[in-house]
Design an enzyme around this catalytic site. Structure first.
Site, short mmCIF file in Angstrom:
data_model
loop_
_atom_site.label_atom_id
_atom_site.label_comp_id
_atom_site.label_asym_id
_atom_site.label_seq_id
_atom_site.Cartn_x
_atom_site.Cartn_y
_atom_site.Cartn_z
N ASP A 92 0.85 -1.19 0.00
CA ASP A 92 0.00 0.00 0.00
C ASP A 92 0.89 1.24 0.00
OD1 ASP A 92 0.65 -0.57 2.84
OD2 ASP A 92 -0.57 1.20 3.23
N ASP A 123 8.86 3.44 -1.14
CA ASP A 123 8.08 3.16 0.07
C ASP A 123 6.72 2.58 -0.30
OD1 ASP A 123 7.17 3.18 2.70
OD2 ASP A 123 6.57 5.28 2.62
N GLU A 156 -0.16 -0.49 5.78
CA GLU A 156 0.84 0.09 6.68
C GLU A 156 0.72 1.61 6.74
OE1 GLU A 156 4.45 1.92 8.12
OE2 GLU A 156 3.68 2.08 6.08
N HIS A 423 6.38 9.86 0.70
CA HIS A 423 5.17 10.57 1.16
C HIS A 423 5.01 11.94 0.51
CE1 HIS A 423 4.56 8.13 5.16
NE2 HIS A 423 5.05 7.38 4.18
#
Length: 451
Positions: A92, A123, A156, A423
């Site tokens: 995810d 990530d 996560e 992110h």
């Protein structure tokens, strides 16, 4: 990289790795099904399951976890009597944020200036590929010398704890002698690093109500209590003048005694604008690895476009609190909620709801697994010694696994070095890091089997 056969094999597999990462990045697997279709996450889960089956994994399963997402599990048997290593990653990803700010589309892996860009490339879909590369390299050079379990999580980034709860209900599933969490990153690209600590996290939603409905600000403003203004007061109370986190009763003077984070490097990594000060006190490492840190993640209020001259009757905010090792996340949550209630002005009605929580983590770096990894990284990164760093982020599963399996050694490595911009917009992975860390993981498995 070297004449090492494992390294040569990984180098030969890099074109395939890029093709596979391209396929995996294409899934918009954000585990917030109000924003993205659940089918995107299911597609990514099935991709991972198919990849494990293709590598000879047994018992491959899509695990339905309590938060409504799926984690992927597989088992690859090794020689009789061998140790067992669990490899972790997650498929995810964070939402892409402002897609218009991406130089190239976030869900299309694109090579640019020596990096591969795309949401999840570092990530942590890149972590999935890293595990596959390491295993393929070993299979091509004498075989995998340990039993391998793989678990790839589906939520996560949301912090909703699905895999944690599943592991607690099925503790036998993830038992291992050592666990390699492929969701951290080198302190600098090219500097081999294991992450020795993680901050925990708590996440709360704050609701402030003052009126039965919005009012005309000309007719009532000045006396009618404004819920949005009350919320702003509450949020401001969570920081001191220098920006340090100030939650009543919460200790915030911890110190980091390991690898230090030079302030100029941090400013560059964080892309702080010229003239803007860093917040907090102590060293940068103290602030991002050893101390609590509050962040306002979002506020529900009228947007500027279309706003009316109104006194707001209600307002909401989502607030996270990062919790350092040695501090209980549940206790920190209670202190945060009590602080919010105490600092809400004007008798406004306030309620808090806990959305997520995870404990902090500290590894035992004196264990045999760390010696095996240090030796492996010195080969994968010639001339470099393995470093120990902290990570300000949270991987709540680490503490769950440490609690379930107190004798198990846990190592954290991965592709999220500062330039990866995880992110953020324009997340990208270094293929050199992917190659070297895959070599390091393969050599670690070989070293650890012999230790």
């Amino acid at each position: 990289m070297s004449s090492n056969p494992v390294a040569e094999t990984v180098a030969s597999l890099m074109p395939r790795a890029k093709a596979e990462l391209t396929e995996l990045v294409a899934f918009k697997s954000v585990a917030d099904f109000d924003q993205y279709p659940k089918s995107e996450s299911e597609g990514a889960a099935n991709w991972v399951a198919d990849a494990l089956r293709a590598e000879g994994f047994q018992d491959v399963a899509l695990l339905d976890t309590p938060d409504g997402t799926q984690s992927v599990y597989g088992y690859l048997p090794g020689p009789e009597g061998a140790k067992t290593v669990l490899l972790y990653a997650h498929y995810d990803v964070q939402p892409p944020l402002d897609e218009a700010a991406w130089v190239t589309p976030p869900f299309e892996l694109t090579e640019r200036d020596g990096r591969w860009y795309g949401r999840g490339s570092a990530d942590c879909k890149g972590g999935v590929i890293m595990h596959l590369l390491a295993l393929r390299a070993l299979k091509a050079n004498g075989g995998v010398p340990v039993h391998v379990k793989v678990i790839v999580e589906g939520s996560e980034e949301q912090g909703t704890g699905g895999l944690e709860r599943y592991a607690e209900e099925h503790p036998e599933l993830l038992t291992a002698d050592t666990i390699v969490i492929g969701d951290a990153g080198n302190f600098r690209a090219g500097l081999p690093t294991v992450t020795a600590t993680l901050r925990g996290m708590t996440l709360i939603r704050i609701q402030v109500d003052t009126l039965e409905g919005n009012l005309h600000s000309g007719q009532f403003g000045g006396a009618a209590p404004d819920a949005l203004a009350a919320l702003i007061r509450v949020l401001d109370s969570l920081r001191a003048e220098d920006g340090s986190t100030t939650v009543d009763g919460l200790t915030a003077d911890q110190a980091w005694d390991g690898l230090q984070y030079e302030e100029g490097a941090f400013r560059e990594d964080a892309k702080v604008l010229d003239g803007v000060q860093l917040i907090g006190s102590g060293t940068v490492a103290d602030r991002v690895w050893a101390r609590p840190a509050v962040t306002v993640l979002g506020i529900d209020c009228p947007p500027v476009v279309g706003a009316t001259p109104s006194v707001q009757a209600a307002a909401r905010a989502l607030v996270s609190l990062r919790v350092p090792p040695g501090m209980d996340a549940a206790e920190a949550t209670k202190l945060l909620q009590a602080h919010v209630e105490t600092h809400t002005p004007w008798g406004a009605r306030v309620s808090t709801e806990q959305i997520g929580q995870g404990q902090a983590f500290r590894a035992d770096t004196s264990s045999p697994a760390y010696a095996s990894m240090a030796e492996a990284m010195s080969v994968a990164y010639p001339g470099q010694e393995m470093q120990y760093a902290g990570m300000g982020g949270s991987i709540p599963l680490c503490n769950t696994l440490a609690s379930l399996y107190p004798q198990t050694e846990i190592l954290l490595i991965g592709l999220s070095e500062p330039e990866a911009q995880i992110h953020a917009v324009n997340e990208g992975v270094s293929p050199d890091e992917l190659e070297r860390l895959s070599v390091a993981e393969a050599l670690f498995l070989r070293n650890y089997a012999a230790s």
